[in-house]
Design an enzyme around this catalytic site. Structure first.
Site, PDB file in Angstrom:
ATOM      1  N   ASN A  37      86.290   7.408  52.815  1.00 37.00           N
ATOM      2  CA  ASN A  37      85.352   6.993  51.776  1.00 37.00           C
ATOM      3  C   ASN A  37      86.061   6.536  50.499  1.00 37.00           C
ATOM      4  OD1 ASN A  37      82.787   6.591  50.865  1.00 37.00           O
ATOM      5  ND2 ASN A  37      82.187   8.747  50.858  1.00 37.00           N
ATOM      6  N   TYR A 160      76.568  16.268  41.926  1.00 37.28           N
ATOM      7  CA  TYR A 160      76.891  16.075  43.334  1.00 37.28           C
ATOM      8  C   TYR A 160      75.761  16.533  44.274  1.00 37.28           C
ATOM      9  CZ  TYR A 160      78.416  16.721  47.957  1.00 37.28           C
ATOM     10  OH  TYR A 160      78.428  16.665  49.317  1.00 37.28           O
ATOM     11  N   HIS A 217      81.343  22.058  45.844  1.00 34.83           N
ATOM     12  CA  HIS A 217      82.107  20.805  45.685  1.00 34.83           C
ATOM     13  C   HIS A 217      83.252  20.935  44.678  1.00 34.83           C
ATOM     14  CE1 HIS A 217      82.356  16.366  46.349  1.00 34.83           C
ATOM     15  NE2 HIS A 217      81.852  16.759  47.511  1.00 34.83           N
ATOM     16  N   ARG A 288      86.865  23.071  57.649  1.00 33.91           N
ATOM     17  CA  ARG A 288      85.984  21.905  57.502  1.00 33.91           C
ATOM     18  C   ARG A 288      86.665  20.576  57.758  1.00 33.91           C
ATOM     19  NH1 ARG A 288      81.479  20.539  56.770  1.00 33.91           N
ATOM     20  NH2 ARG A 288      81.486  19.541  54.740  1.00 33.91           N
ATOM     21  N   HIS A 317      83.573  18.353  58.976  1.00 38.09           N
ATOM     22  CA  HIS A 317      82.938  17.472  57.994  1.00 38.09           C
ATOM     23  C   HIS A 317      82.222  16.331  58.720  1.00 38.09           C
ATOM     24  CE1 HIS A 317      83.642  14.988  54.058  1.00 38.09           C
ATOM     25  NE2 HIS A 317      82.473  15.583  54.053  1.00 38.09           N
TER      26      HIS A 317
END
Ligand code: EZ4
Ligand code: CO
Length: 408
Positions: A37, A160, A217, A288, A317
């Site tokens: 990303n 977030y 986060h 994760r 994830h």
């Protein structure tokens, strides 16, 4: 058997998927994913400029040697861009291997340990009532586990995971277009005062059975994270995610001394060396990593096995930026992993996305069912791909109320 050619495609419906297709002299091809990303052109360049020229002529069945050749051969090891590019190659080679065997990939890992893999959805609200509606929507859809993120009263901007706007079409990814990132304001004090009570109300409203997850986060300091984890203990969360930034593998010591809340960390990790101490010291409960960002199936499997030795379960994830190829690779690992925990599952299930990546994987009643087709069980339609191209975008950055740059 030889690799004859490989191509990289960049783009997709609303996302910059980086898709790798490896061709062989026997007609069998493999698909890989190098989507990262906000930095998609860089993994595409790594593949095009270095990895693909080195693949031509190699025997695609030697997945281990090819992985070692790139990892050790890079000299400057690891890093998210390199490990993501290696992952794309590795996933594509496992796809080829399983197609040659005529088996779904999970059979080569050790077969199925379960039928469906538990997944969680993302509920989001601009305020607590809005979040309650969003959770109710996913519960009605049959989800057994829901991640909950909520806008906070008095917080100066959206933060977030929080939707702008209300209603059934809420989507917490708002607008990440443009290379200059948008800026959010983060107020730790407000969060610490508001969120534990909000989570308690959610538990009261939805009862004891719903698995509730929450993602901090990376926003808290180790001491704050310990205080927060203590405060939310009565809620009985399925997990508390990324309470502190993950770079410091000692950051959770204080939290572990003061709370038994299950901790999930690792979506930004790209190798076993980012999490070996966390796992061996049993500082986390869920790992994760994403197979795309952690060197593919060859390397992620090593992380899963280390985790299993220390009672750490998987929670790969699977944010909306993860391509259906990444999710397919994870589905095969999830079907096999004896220490599977849960899967984040948010692939855009739009007709456009399904047309670009046809597959027989399916979701039912909150469980993901892996396809029995040979290989990864996901295809890539190049005619559809011609409709898309790269569109510049960036994840936001966060600042504290006094302007200090903080962890997004
Ligand atoms: O912010 O995937 O748990 N999921 C997350 C994600 C990440 C994005 C970053 O690319 O934290 O939403
Ligand atoms: Co997260």
């Amino acid at each position: 058997m030889k690799i004859t050619d490989a191509k990289v495609f960049l783009g997709g419906p609303g996302k910059n998927y980086v898709t790798l297709k490896i061709m062989t002299d026997q007609g069998v091809y493999g698909l890989g994913d190098a989507t990262i990303n906000g930095r998609e052109t860089l993994t595409a360049a790594y593949l095009t400029d270095y990895l693909i020229p080195n693949l031509i002529g190699k025997d695609p069945r030697n997945t281990e040697d090819i992985w070692q050749f790139f990892y050790r051969g890079a000299y400057f090891r690891r890093g998210p861009l390199a490990m993501t590019a290696f992952a794309a190659v590795d996933i594509a080679l496992w796809d080829i291997k399983a197609k040659l065997a005529g088996m779904p990939l999970y059979q080569l890992l050790g077969g199925k340990s379960r039928e469906g893999a538990l997944v969680y959805a993302h509920a989001t609200g601009s305020d607590l009532e809005d979040l309650m509606d969003s959770i109710a929507y996913y519960v009605e859809q049959g989800y057994k586990a829901v991640r909950v993120q909520c806008g906070m009263p008095g917080m100066p901007s959206a933060s977030y995971g929080v939707a702008e706007g209300k209603g059934q079409n809420r989507n917490y990814i708002t607008d990440f277009s443009g290379i200059i990132p948008k800026e959010e304001i983060w107020d730790t004090d407000r969060y610490m005062r508001f969120m534990p009570g909000a989570l308690a109300e959610i538990r009261d409203r939805f009862g004891p059975d719903l698995k509730i997850l929450h993602d901090v986060h990376h926003r808290l300091l180790p001491r704050e994270a310990a205080e927060f984890a203590k405060a939310v203990e009565p809620v009985r969360l399925y997990w508390l995610e990324d309470p502190t930034p993950a770079d410091d593998q000692d950051a959770l010591k204080l939290l572990r001394q003061h709370s038994t809340v299950p901790i999930a960390i690792g979506e930004v990790f790209n190798s076993i060396w980012d999490c070996n101490k966390l796992i061996e010291n049993e500082m986390i409960d869920f790992i994760r990593v994403a197979v795309t960002h952690a060197g593919g199936i060859t390397h992620t499997r090593r992380i899963v096995d280390l985790a299993g030795m220390h009672n750490v379960r998987t929670g790969f994830h699977g944010a909306p930026s993860h391509s259906p190829i990444c999710m397919a690779a994870q589905a095969h690992l999830n079907a096999w992993a004896p220490n599977f925990g849960i899967q984040e599952y948010l692939v855009l299930g739009t007709p456009e996305c399904d047309a670009l990546f046809p597959s027989e994987h399916f979701l039912r009643d909150g469980f993901f069912h892996v396809s029995d087709a040979p290989g990864l069980g996901v295809d890539f339609d190049e005619t559809e791909a011609a409709r898309y191209s790269y569109s510049p975008g960036s994840l936001p950055v966060a600042r504290l109320t006094d302007g200090t740059l903080w962890n997004y």
